[in-house]
Motif scaffolding. Sequence first.
Motif, PDB file in Angstrom:
ATOM      1  N   ALA A  49       0.841  -1.196   0.000  1.00 47.07           N
ATOM      2  CA  ALA A  49       0.000   0.000   0.000  1.00 47.07           C
ATOM      3  C   ALA A  49       0.871   1.239   0.000  1.00 47.07           C
ATOM      4  O   ALA A  49       1.979   1.216   0.539  1.00 47.07           O
ATOM      5  CB  ALA A  49      -0.925   0.016   1.214  1.00 47.07           C
ATOM      6  N   THR A  50       0.370   2.301  -0.613  1.00 44.30           N
ATOM      7  CA  THR A  50       1.058   3.583  -0.579  1.00 44.30           C
ATOM      8  C   THR A  50       0.069   4.689  -0.236  1.00 44.30           C
ATOM      9  O   THR A  50      -1.148   4.529  -0.427  1.00 44.30           O
ATOM     10  CB  THR A  50       1.733   3.926  -1.917  1.00 44.30           C
ATOM     11  OG1 THR A  50       0.736   3.997  -2.937  1.00 44.30           O
ATOM     12  CG2 THR A  50       2.780   2.895  -2.298  1.00 44.30           C
ATOM     13  N   ILE A  51       0.607   5.803   0.261  1.00 39.39           N
ATOM     14  CA  ILE A  51      -0.226   6.957   0.577  1.00 39.39           C
ATOM     15  C   ILE A  51       0.551   8.215   0.216  1.00 39.39           C
ATOM     16  O   ILE A  51       1.736   8.338   0.554  1.00 39.39           O
ATOM     17  CB  ILE A  51      -0.655   6.935   2.064  1.00 39.39           C
ATOM     18  CG1 ILE A  51      -1.598   8.098   2.367  1.00 39.39           C
ATOM     19  CG2 ILE A  51       0.550   6.920   3.001  1.00 39.39           C
ATOM     20  CD1 ILE A  51      -2.302   7.968   3.725  1.00 39.39           C
ATOM     21  N   SER A  52      -0.118   9.122  -0.463  1.00 39.83           N
ATOM     22  CA  SER A  52       0.546  10.359  -0.878  1.00 39.83           C
ATOM     23  C   SER A  52       0.517  11.373   0.265  1.00 39.83           C
ATOM     24  O   SER A  52      -0.132  11.152   1.300  1.00 39.83           O
ATOM     25  CB  SER A  52      -0.157  10.935  -2.101  1.00 39.83           C
ATOM     26  OG  SER A  52      -1.429  11.444  -1.732  1.00 39.83           O
ATOM     27  N   SER A  53       1.187  12.490   0.050  1.00 44.21           N
ATOM     28  CA  SER A  53       1.218  13.532   1.073  1.00 44.21           C
ATOM     29  C   SER A  53      -0.163  14.139   1.306  1.00 44.21           C
ATOM     30  O   SER A  53      -0.441  14.657   2.390  1.00 44.21           O
ATOM     31  CB  SER A  53       2.206  14.629   0.676  1.00 44.21           C
ATOM     32  OG  SER A  53       1.868  15.162  -0.589  1.00 44.21           O
ATOM     33  N   SER A  54      -1.026  14.036   0.314  1.00 46.42           N
ATOM     34  CA  SER A  54      -2.390  14.565   0.453  1.00 46.42           C
ATOM     35  C   SER A  54      -3.372  13.527   0.946  1.00 46.42           C
ATOM     36  O   SER A  54      -4.546  13.841   1.175  1.00 46.42           O
ATOM     37  CB  SER A  54      -2.875  15.111  -0.890  1.00 46.42           C
ATOM     38  OG  SER A  54      -2.930  14.087  -1.855  1.00 46.42           O
ATOM     39  N   GLY A  55      -2.902  12.281   1.111  1.00 46.40           N
ATOM     40  CA  GLY A  55      -3.752  11.240   1.674  1.00 46.40           C
ATOM     41  C   GLY A  55      -4.357  10.270   0.677  1.00 46.40           C
ATOM     42  O   GLY A  55      -5.119   9.381   1.072  1.00 46.40           O
TER      43      GLY A  55
END
Length: 115
Positions: A49-55
Amino acid sequence: QVQLVESGGGLVQPGGSLTISCAASGIIFNIANMGWYRQAPGKERELVATISSSGSTNYADSVKGRFTISRDNRKITVYLKMNSLKPEDTAVYYCYANVNVMDRWGRGTQVTVSS
């Protein structure tokens, strides 16, 4: 020197839950994507899983609906809550983060799902 340190791995029974976390430390100007990868014995490392700085989040099909990734930007920490764990989730879980425009990796934490 930027470091990523994972914690929270361990042994859990099938169907159980576990949360692992990863904290970044050091001189940090910017963190973009954060995430988790895993590597089972005899297999290649794969994205979990990944998550960006904006969520914005992205999950592997094998964990959709069971795992939840989140991040605390103030603590510079990423979490992975794992529910309904299966034996095939057994692996070393590696934290990933793009810090100061460079890819960084943690040393990994072992998650074992077994009765």
